[in-house]
Write an enzyme that holds these catalytic residues in place. Structure first.
Site, PDB file in Angstrom:
ATOM      1  N   THR A 117       0.830  -1.208   0.000  1.00  0.00           N
ATOM      2  CA  THR A 117       0.000   0.000   0.000  1.00  0.00           C
ATOM      3  C   THR A 117       0.863   1.257   0.000  1.00  0.00           C
ATOM      4  OG1 THR A 117      -1.722  -1.153   1.245  1.00  0.00           O
ATOM      5  CG2 THR A 117      -1.800   1.251   1.250  1.00  0.00           C
ATOM      6  N   ALA A 127       2.122   2.316  -3.343  1.00  0.00           N
ATOM      7  CA  ALA A 127       1.197   2.600  -4.446  1.00  0.00           C
ATOM      8  C   ALA A 127       1.336   4.049  -4.872  1.00  0.00           C
ATOM      9  CB  ALA A 127      -0.234   2.303  -4.014  1.00  0.00           C
ATOM     10  N   GLY A 161      -3.011   5.929  -7.786  1.00  0.00           N
ATOM     11  CA  GLY A 161      -4.215   6.502  -7.212  1.00  0.00           C
ATOM     12  C   GLY A 161      -5.260   5.464  -6.899  1.00  0.00           C
ATOM     13  N   ARG A 184      -3.038  -2.993 -18.876  1.00  0.00           N
ATOM     14  CA  ARG A 184      -1.651  -3.290 -18.530  1.00  0.00           C
ATOM     15  C   ARG A 184      -1.142  -4.576 -19.178  1.00  0.00           C
ATOM     16  NH1 ARG A 184      -1.700  -1.742 -12.064  1.00  0.00           N
ATOM     17  NH2 ARG A 184      -1.459   0.506 -12.365  1.00  0.00           N
ATOM     18  N   SER A 196      -6.924  -1.476  -6.951  1.00  0.00           N
ATOM     19  CA  SER A 196      -6.439  -2.198  -5.767  1.00  0.00           C
ATOM     20  C   SER A 196      -6.565  -1.328  -4.522  1.00  0.00           C
ATOM     21  CB  SER A 196      -5.009  -2.691  -5.948  1.00  0.00           C
ATOM     22  OG  SER A 196      -4.152  -1.615  -6.174  1.00  0.00           O
ATOM     23  N   LEU A 197      -6.230  -0.024  -4.606  1.00  0.00           N
ATOM     24  CA  LEU A 197      -6.408   0.829  -3.431  1.00  0.00           C
ATOM     25  C   LEU A 197      -7.883   0.926  -3.065  1.00  0.00           C
ATOM     26  CD1 LEU A 197      -3.858   3.811  -3.662  1.00  0.00           C
ATOM     27  CD2 LEU A 197      -3.655   1.628  -2.482  1.00  0.00           C
TER      28      LEU A 197
END
Lengths: 209, 542
Positions: B124, B127, B130, B355, B465-466
Site C-alpha cells: 500500500t 502505491a 491513485g 496493462r 487495488s487501493l
C-alpha cells in the site's frame, strides 16, 4: 556498461567488512555478501522508512542519518542499522475536535512540547528527505496547519526526527497531525459530495447480475 | 532466445524530444498478442495442484510449491506457548488490514492486528497511481463496473465488483475523514486521471505518493486507537476448532523468538501478494514482505483459491540502472501523456491500453529486436518523459515528485533523457475466493486485499487495488465485529496441519520446503541464527 567492469568497494556494515559492487545499496551489499538481513528492510523504494541507518563516510567525522535502501555504498563507508524506536506517546482522535476553530487548542493539549522547541535543528538535520522539520513544528505551533502539512509531503515516518528531538516533540507526528486536520476539516470536494448525494437518492443503480 | 536489441548508446543518440509522434493505433488481435508474449502463457509455467481444496486446478509452479509445502510448526512448538484471546484478529498491517481493524474496533470489537514487519510495511505504502472512484459527472458506477470486467477479460466475480464500485465514492469520503489528502483543482474538487483501458477519468490521487499518504494516515489512525498492534510478528499457522472453522492464529515473534496462540472469534487475513517470489524470474515492484503467506495459511485451513495462474506485470518498471531494476514508475505518467517508444523511437502500442496488453507489446518489441539493449541480457523500451514535459510543461514537478527522486537516484536527467523500462511483476490477480463481506469458504476466516481473488479477473486496472483494500477491508471489519458479538471462544488446535502432512505423504510430495515463506530468499531468514529459537523443534521432526 556491464557490472563486471565495475570496481568493488569495501564498506563496514554493522561491524562486518564487505566487498561489493559500488552500485549496490547498503541492504543489497549485505545480501550480496551473504549476510542475512530481515529486520529494517521494507519497501526498498524509500517510502516506508524502515531501513534507518547511521553513516560515516571515509575521511569524515560527521555521522548522517539515511535510509539504507537509498544509500549506495562507497569506499571506506561505515554503516550501522538502527532498531526501530518506540511509538510516540501522543494520542488523539480527530473526532474529538468538534470544529476547526478548536484545532489549535487541541494541538496545544495533544502536543504540549511543540511550544518548547529550542531550535537545535536536530530534526531538520536528521531528516533523510530534506524536510524543513523544525519550520514545520514552528508553523503548527502558530496554528498554520495547512502550511505546516505541506512541508511534510515527502515524510515517510522514519522517526529520525523523533529520535533527535531533546524535547520529545515527535515532529513527524506534528506534521501528520497538521496534514490530517487539513483534510478532515477543509477538503470538501463538490464533485464527490454531489456524487454521494446521487447515490443516497438511489440514482446510479448498478446491474449486478 | 530473444533477438539482439539496439545498443543503449546508439538508441540514445537516435532519440530526440518531439512534440508529436505517430500513435500506434489499436492492438490487432489482442488475444494473440497475450498468448504469444504475456508471461502467464509461457510454456511450462503452470502445474496441477495435487493437494488441498483446489486439487486438479492449474497453478503457477512457484506458487504451487509453497501451497503444497510442509507447515513451519507442529504441536511441539506450541507447548508452553502463551495464549491470548481477542474478538477479531487481523493479520497484515497494510491498507486492507488497517481499514478492517479500524472499522472492527470502532464497532466495539477487541482487535489485535499482527504484522510481519512494522505497521504500514506493505505494498500500500508504495502505491503511486491513485484510487478509483466514479466521481466525475459523466462517469457512473456502472461504467466503472463495465471497465473492470472488460479489463479483467470477464473473469471477475461480478457481484464483488458491483459492491466495490458502489462503495467507491464513500471510500474516498472515509479516507478524507481519516485525514487523507487528495490533489484538488482550484475549486477544491478532486482531480481525476484516467487509467489504462478505462472510459472515464476516475483515479483520484495525491501526487505519485497516493499510497504513502494513505498509509501514513491509516497508520496514525490505528496507533491512536485501542487496537493492539503486534509488530515483527508473522503468523505461521491458522487455528481451527472441532468444526473446522477458523479460531485464531499462531503468531511468531521476531523480537523474542517465541510463539503465541491468539484465539479469535474471527480472523481477517490481509497479507497482500506474492511479488517477492519473482514469478517467472521477473523483477518486482513489490515490498520485501510480499511472499504470499496468507494464501498458504488460508489454503491449509481449507479455503478455496482461484485464478492461481494469473499475475500482473506492470508495463513501466525501471530496468536500468540495474540496481534499481523492477522499481515502479506509475501509470499516471502515461495517463498524463507520456509515450512509450521502442529503440527506433516509434510508438508501438496505445499507452493507455490495459496493462496486460501494454506489457505484452513491450515484451514483443524486445523479443523481436526493436528494444534497447544494455548488455548482460538487460533490455527495455523508452518512457518518454522529456516529450511529456515538452507537451505539458511543469507536469513532472507538480505531479510526480517520487519519479523525480527516482531519476536522481538513477543518475538520469528525466527532463532530457528517457527512462528505460521493462515489465515488472506487480500484482497477484487471483487469490482466496470471498463473498461480498470478504468471507472465505472457511467460516470465520476473512480474506481482504491482494490475498483475495475474484475482483480483477485476469488483469487489474490502475487504482482498483487501493479501492479494493478499503472497500473490502471495511466490509470485513464490520461483518467480523458484528458476528463476533454473538460468539464464544472454542477449543482450537492445528489439527489441520496433520491432515496436510497426511495428504502430502499420500500424494508422494516432497516435504523439505516449509511454508509460509515469510521472507524472500535473499534475506536468508532460514540461515539467520538470530531466529534459531523459532526452529528449535525442527530437528526432531520425522
Amino acid at each position: 556498461m556491464s557490472e563486471k567492469t565495475e570496481n568493488l568497494v569495501k564498506v563496514t556494515i554493522d561491524g562486518k567488512e564487505i566487498l561489493a559492487p559500488g552500485k549496490l545499496s547498503t541492504i543489497q551489499a549485505l545480501w550480496h555478501a551473504g549476510y542475512p538481513r530481515v529486520k529494517s528492510v521494507g519497501c526498498l523504494e524509500g517510502v516506508c522508512g524502515s531501513c534507518r541507518i547511521m553513516v560515516r563516510r571515509a575521511g569524515s567525522t560527521d555521522v548522517t542519518m539515511e535510509l539504507g535502501c537509498q544509500t549506495l555504498i562507497e569506499e571506506g563507508m561505515e554503516v550501522s542499522f538502527l532498531v526501530f524506536p518506540t511509538p510516540s506517546h501522543h494520542t488523539y482522535e480527530l473526532g474529538e475536535i468538534r470544529n476547526s476553530w478548536e484545532v489549535q487548542a487541541h494541538f496545544s493539549r495533544i502536543f504540549p512540547e511543540a511550544d518548547h522547541c529550542r531550535n537545535c535543528h536536530g530534526c531538520t538535520v536528521s531528516c533523510p528527505k530534506g524536510i524543513q522539520v523544525e519550520r514545520g513544528v514552528e508553523l503548527a505551533v502558530k496554528g498554520r496547519f495547512r502550511e505546516a502539512g505541506e512541508l511534510f509531503v515527502e515524510c515517510v515516518m522514519c522517526n529520525f526526527c523523533m529520535t533527535a528531538c531533546p524535547e520529545f516533540i515527535a515532529p513527524n507526528h506534528v506534521g501528520i497531525f497538521a496534514r490530517r486536520v487539513t483534510a478532515y476539516f477543509h477538503i470538501r470536494p463538490s464533485n464527490l459530495i454531489n456524487r454521494l448525494e446521487k447515490l443516497r437518492r438511489g440514482e446510479l443503480q448498478i446491474r449486478d447480475q | 532466445m530473444a533477438m539482439q536489441g539496439i545498443p543503449y548508446s546508439e538508441a540514445l543518440r537516435n532519440y530526440s524530444v518531439k512534440t508529436f509522434r505517430e500513435p500506434a493505433g489499436e492492438v490487432q488481435e489482442p488475444e494473440q498478442l497475450l498468448r504469444s508474449f504475456h508471461p502467464d502463457y509461457y510454456p511450462g509455467t503452470t502445474v496441477t495442484l495435487r493437494v488441498g481444496v483446489n486439487r486438479g486446478d492449474a497453478c503457477h509452479h512457484q506458487l504451487a510449491e509453497v501451497l503444497q509445502a510442509d507447515a513451519r510448526i507442529d504441536e511441539a512448538d506450541l507447548a508452553g506457548a502463551a495464549i491470548r484471546e481477542t474478538d477479531v484478529l487481523v493479520i497484515g498491517g497494510g491498507g486492507a488490514g488497517c481499514a478492517a481493524a479500524l472499522v472492527a474496533a470502532r464497532a466495539g470489537a477487541r482487535v489485535i492486528l499482527t504484522t510481519k514487519l512494522r505497521l504500514g510495511d506493505s505494498n500500500t505504502v508504495m502505491a503511486e497511481g491513485g484510487i478509483q472512484a466514479s466521481i466525475e459527472k459523466d462517469d457512473t458506477p456502472q461504467m466503472h463496473l463495465d471497465d473492470t470486467l472488460r479489463a479483467g477479460h470477464y473473469r471477475s466475480d461480478r457481484r464483488l465488483v458491483a459492491r466495490m464500485v458502489a462503495d467507491g465514492p464513500d471510500v474516498i469520503r472515509w479516507l478524507i475523514q481519516q485525514g487523507m489528502q487528495f490533489d484538488l483543482d482550484k475549486y477544491g474538487d478532486i482531480l481525476l486521471r484516467r487509467a489504462g483501458g478505462t472510459s472515464a477519468n476516475r483515479v483520484a490521487y495525491y501526487r505519485d505518493y497516493t499510497g504513502l499518504e494513505m498509509m501514513r494516515v491509516l497508520r496514525e489512525s490505528v496507533t491512536n486507537s485501542n487496537i493492539e498492534v503486534l509488530d515483527y510478528s508473522p503468523a505461521v499457522e491458522l487455528l481451527s476448532n472441532e468444526e473446522g472453522h477458523c479460531g485464531g492464529a499462531v503468531i511468531s515473534s521476531l523480537k523474542d523468538y517465541s510463539y503465541t496462540l491468539v484465539k479469535a472469534k474471527a480472523v481477517i487475513v490481509a497479507t497482500g501478494g506474492i511479488g517477492r517470489m519473482h514469478i517467472n524470474g521477473f523483477p518486482t515492484s513489490n515490498h520485501f514482505g510480499a511472499t504470499g503467506d496468507g494464501l498458504v495459511l488460508a489454503y491449509r485451513l481449507g479455503a478455496g483459491l482461484r485464478d492461481l495462474d494469473s499475475f500482473q506485470y506492470h508495463p513501466s518498471g525501471l530496468t536500468w540502472p540495474q540496481h534499481l531494476a523492477g522499481t515502479l514508475i506509475t501509470e499516471g505518467v502515461r495517463s498524463a501523456g507520456a509515450y512509450i517508444l521502442n529503440g527506433q523511437g516509434e510508438r508501438f502500442v496505445d499507452e493507455l491500453e490495459t496493462r496486460d496488453l501494454v506489457s505484452s507489446a513491450i515484451l514483443r518489441e524486445c523479443a523481436e529486436g526493436r528494444g534497447v539493449e544494455v548488455g548482460d541480457d538487460i533490455r527495455g523500451v523508452w518512457l518518454d518523459t522529456p516529450g511529456l514535459e515538452l507537451r505539458n510543461p511543469g507536469t513532472l514537478a507538480a505531479r510526480f515528485p517520487k519519479l523525480i527522486q527516482l531519476g536522481k537516484r538513477s543518475g538520469i536527467d528525466l527532463y532530457h533523457q528517457p527512462l528505460l523500462i521493462y515489465p515488472t511483476l506487480h500484482y497477484q490477480n487471483g487469490g482466496v475466493v470471498i463473498d461480498e463481506n470478504g468471507c472465505s469458504s472457511v467460516p470465520r476466516l476473512y480474506c481482504v486485499g491482494e490475498v483475495s481473488g475474484g475482483i480483477h479477473g485476469k488483469n487489474r486496472i490502475m487504482g482498483n487495488s487501493l479501492l479494493e483494500i478499503i472497500s473490502f477491508g471495511r466490509r470485513a471489519g464490520a461483518h467480523a465485529a458484528e458476528k463476533s458479538h454473538r460468539r464464544g471462544h472454542k477449543k482450537v488446535s492445528i489439527e489441520h496441519v496433520s491432515n496436510l502432512r497426511r495428504e502430502l505423504t499420500l500424494a508422494e510430495m516432497p516435504m523439505e520446503k516449509q511454508g509460509p515463506a515469510l521472507f524472500p530468499e535473499c534475506a536468508k531468514f532460514e540461515n539467520d541464527s538470530d531466529y534459531d529459537g523459532l526452529r528449535r523443534n525442527r530437528k526432531g521432526r520425522p
